[in-house]
Design a protein around this motif. Structure first.
Motif, PDB file in Angstrom:
ATOM      1  N   LYS A  55      70.861  34.154  64.402  1.00 11.04           N
ATOM      2  CA  LYS A  55      70.181  33.542  63.198  1.00 11.04           C
ATOM      3  C   LYS A  55      68.879  34.179  63.007  1.00 11.04           C
ATOM      4  O   LYS A  55      68.314  34.531  63.997  1.00 11.04           O
ATOM      5  CB  LYS A  55      69.853  31.956  63.500  1.00 11.04           C
ATOM      6  N   ALA A  56      68.617  34.163  61.682  1.00 16.98           N
ATOM      7  CA  ALA A  56      67.153  34.747  61.398  1.00 16.98           C
ATOM      8  C   ALA A  56      66.032  33.920  61.887  1.00 16.98           C
ATOM      9  O   ALA A  56      66.235  32.571  61.758  1.00 16.98           O
ATOM     10  CB  ALA A  56      67.177  35.123  59.831  1.00 16.98           C
ATOM     11  N   THR A  57      65.108  34.491  62.245  1.00 16.87           N
ATOM     12  CA  THR A  57      63.792  33.900  62.252  1.00 16.87           C
ATOM     13  C   THR A  57      62.660  33.706  61.049  1.00 16.87           C
ATOM     14  O   THR A  57      62.273  34.861  60.751  1.00 16.87           O
ATOM     15  CB  THR A  57      62.987  34.430  63.541  1.00 16.87           C
ATOM     16  N   TYR A  58      62.498  32.609  60.617  1.00 19.29           N
ATOM     17  CA  TYR A  58      61.776  32.450  59.415  1.00 19.29           C
ATOM     18  C   TYR A  58      60.500  32.036  59.632  1.00 19.29           C
ATOM     19  O   TYR A  58      60.038  31.362  60.572  1.00 19.29           O
ATOM     20  CB  TYR A  58      62.455  31.307  58.442  1.00 19.29           C
ATOM     21  N   GLU A  59      59.489  32.695  58.787  1.00 23.42           N
ATOM     22  CA  GLU A  59      58.070  32.526  59.004  1.00 23.42           C
ATOM     23  C   GLU A  59      57.639  31.362  58.471  1.00 23.42           C
ATOM     24  O   GLU A  59      58.336  30.583  57.607  1.00 23.42           O
ATOM     25  CB  GLU A  59      57.179  33.440  58.110  1.00 23.42           C
ATOM     26  N   GLN A  60      56.828  30.584  58.900  1.00 24.46           N
ATOM     27  CA  GLN A  60      56.429  29.266  58.444  1.00 24.46           C
ATOM     28  C   GLN A  60      56.187  29.338  56.818  1.00 24.46           C
ATOM     29  O   GLN A  60      55.551  29.963  56.219  1.00 24.46           O
ATOM     30  CB  GLN A  60      55.066  28.849  59.056  1.00 24.46           C
ATOM     31  N   GLY A  61      56.696  28.320  56.487  1.00 25.43           N
ATOM     32  CA  GLY A  61      56.379  28.001  54.944  1.00 25.43           C
ATOM     33  C   GLY A  61      57.827  28.548  54.129  1.00 25.43           C
ATOM     34  O   GLY A  61      57.666  28.668  52.679  1.00 25.43           O
TER      35      GLY A  61
END
Lengths: 115, 113
Positions: A55-61
């Motif tokens: 799974k991708a790691t998303y940045e905050q927001g």
């Protein structure tokens, strides 16, 4: 060497539709790819880190349900903007990481305009 | 924590003059440093990178940059500006494999004929 392509280069769509952007490393394999968003006259904003097979790691927001990322192979990552709205209009750029030390090689970008 | 500061969001030079674009970084470990160039409506192109092998790094299109640890700087230079050098330039820092790149805010270079 280290060429990254993006498709499409430009897309115009109606509000509410989904748009898929492809990022391919043409002459190397990339375990990690990155997706950025760039507003006019500004620097790159990292949206997410895409790792092959996970799974991708998303940045905050950054909404993961809004910006779906799939990294199905070592040469392809896709970003799908779901139910696009005018505020999603932007320049989206991907990069693929390679080498030691790890260097990011960038695609040519995709200009998205949501009407 | 890492960060990059590019002093001067806009730099103008005359054609044939020296180009100097400034980049200062902060990093808790020996950094890897990069300069990228972006032409309008295009992605970023790697100009050069510092990988701890040599402090003076030569890149494409006649550009070079010098890593100065004491000054935490990695300024980009070119002896003689060409009209085709007009673009946006980004400095970036990384701590290595598996780590995020941190980009500066960019410097827009204008070359005056």
């Amino acid at each position: 060497g280290a060429v990254v392509s993006q498709h499409p280069s430009r897309v115009i769509c109606k509000s509410g539709t989904s748009v898929k952007i492809e990022c391919r490393s043409l002459d190397f394999q990339a375990t990690t790819m990155f997706w950025y968003r760039q507003f006019p006259k500004q620097s790159l904003m990292l949206m997410a880190t895409s790792n092959e097979g996970s799974k991708a790691t998303y940045e905050q927001g950054v909404e993961k349900d809004k910006f779906l990322i799939n990294h199905a192979s070592l040469t392809l990552s896709t970003l799908t903007v779901t139910s696009a709205h005018p505020e999603d209009s932007s320049f989206y750029i991907c990069s693929a990481a390679s080498g030691r030390p790890e260097t990011q090689y960038f695609g040519p970008g995709t200009r998205l305009l949501v009407l | 924590a890492q960060s990059v500061t590019q002093l001067g969001s806009h730099v103008s030079v005359s054609e044939g003059a020296l180009v100097l674009l400034r980049c200062n970084y902060s990093s808790s470990v020996p950094p890897y440093l990069f300069w990228y160039v972006q032409y309008p409506n295009q992605g970023l192109q790697l100009l050069l990178k510092y990988t701890s092998a040599a402090t003076l790094v030569k890149g494409i299109n006649g550009f070079e940059a010098e890593f100065k640890k004491s000054e935490t700087s990695f300024h980009l230079t070119k002896p003689s500006a060409h009209m085709s050098d007009a673009a946006e330039y980004f400095c970036a820092v990384s701590e290595g494999t598996g780590n995020q790149f941190y980009f500066g805010t960019g410097t827009s270079l204008t070359v005056i004929p």
